[in-house]
Scaffold this motif. Structure first.
Motif, PDB file in Angstrom:
ATOM      1  N   TYR A 285       0.821  -1.208   0.000  1.00 12.72           N
ATOM      2  CA  TYR A 285       0.000   0.000   0.000  1.00 12.72           C
ATOM      3  C   TYR A 285       0.857   1.261   0.000  1.00 12.72           C
ATOM      4  O   TYR A 285       2.054   1.204   0.312  1.00 12.72           O
ATOM      5  CB  TYR A 285      -0.931  -0.019   1.214  1.00 12.72           C
TER       6      TYR A 285
ATOM      7  N   THR B 100       2.431   5.687   4.461  1.00 12.92           N
ATOM      8  CA  THR B 100       1.594   6.402   5.420  1.00 12.92           C
ATOM      9  C   THR B 100       2.229   7.739   5.762  1.00 12.92           C
ATOM     10  O   THR B 100       3.373   8.020   5.396  1.00 12.92           O
ATOM     11  CB  THR B 100       1.414   5.587   6.712  1.00 12.92           C
TER      12      THR B 100
ATOM     13  N   ARG C   9       4.961   1.218   4.622  1.00  9.49           N
ATOM     14  CA  ARG C   9       3.880   0.781   3.752  1.00  9.49           C
ATOM     15  C   ARG C   9       3.311  -0.534   4.265  1.00  9.49           C
ATOM     16  O   ARG C   9       4.062  -1.460   4.569  1.00  9.49           O
ATOM     17  CB  ARG C   9       4.415   0.583   2.332  1.00  9.49           C
ATOM     18  N   ARG C  10       1.975  -0.605   4.379  1.00 16.10           N
ATOM     19  CA  ARG C  10       1.327  -1.840   4.795  1.00 16.10           C
ATOM     20  C   ARG C  10       1.535  -2.899   3.727  1.00 16.10           C
ATOM     21  O   ARG C  10       1.513  -2.605   2.537  1.00 16.10           O
ATOM     22  CB  ARG C  10      -0.168  -1.617   4.983  1.00 16.10           C
TER      23      ARG C  10
ATOM     24  N   ARG D 198       0.145  -6.683   2.397  1.00 17.89           N
ATOM     25  CA  ARG D 198      -0.896  -7.706   2.463  1.00 17.89           C
ATOM     26  C   ARG D 198      -0.497  -8.852   1.540  1.00 17.89           C
ATOM     27  O   ARG D 198      -0.113  -8.634   0.394  1.00 17.89           O
ATOM     28  CB  ARG D 198      -2.235  -7.129   2.002  1.00 17.89           C
TER      29      ARG D 198
ATOM     30  N   ILE E 204      -2.991  -8.940   6.234  1.00 14.71           N
ATOM     31  CA  ILE E 204      -2.011  -7.880   6.482  1.00 14.71           C
ATOM     32  C   ILE E 204      -0.904  -8.458   7.354  1.00 14.71           C
ATOM     33  O   ILE E 204      -1.158  -8.978   8.445  1.00 14.71           O
ATOM     34  CB  ILE E 204      -2.648  -6.666   7.189  1.00 14.71           C
TER      35      ILE E 204
ATOM     36  N   GLY F 257       1.950  -6.612   8.144  1.00 11.28           N
ATOM     37  CA  GLY F 257       2.568  -5.561   8.930  1.00 11.28           C
ATOM     38  C   GLY F 257       2.961  -4.404   8.044  1.00 11.28           C
ATOM     39  O   GLY F 257       2.482  -4.270   6.919  1.00 11.28           O
ATOM     40  N   THR F 258       3.845  -3.566   8.557  1.00 13.77           N
ATOM     41  CA  THR F 258       4.315  -2.386   7.840  1.00 13.77           C
ATOM     42  C   THR F 258       5.783  -2.536   7.517  1.00 13.77           C
ATOM     43  O   THR F 258       6.596  -2.798   8.410  1.00 13.77           O
ATOM     44  CB  THR F 258       4.089  -1.115   8.681  1.00 13.77           C
TER      45      THR F 258
END
Length: 71
Positions: free
Chosen positions: A10, A13, A18-19, A21, A26, A28-29
């Motif tokens: 993603y 933030t 970034r997340r 998936r 999900i 994590g980041t």
């Protein structure tokens, strides 16, 4: 091959990172390509390195490619 890649990264933030998936879950980041590579290795892609990850068609990059990690 599925129409949607099983890995989605993603957009960054506001606080960075970034997340990630994988197959709808999900993990994590990630704050770098190294972090993303570690997530993918833990998901079973043991032989992958950062170059494999950056060039993989299995990954859908949203809001920037593998060089974008800050908002």
């Amino acid at each position: 091959m599925a129409s949607n890649p099983p890995v989605v990264v993603y957009p960054p933030t506001e606080t960075g990172g970034r997340r990630v998936r994988i197959d709808g879950t999900i993990l994590g980041t990630a704050y770098s390509l190294r972090d993303l590579t570690a997530f993918l290795q833990s998901a079973g892609l043991q032989g992958w390195d950062e170059l494999d990850v950056a060039g993989s068609a299995l990954i859908e990059w949203r809001g920037g490619g593998p060089d974008t990690w800050e908002h």
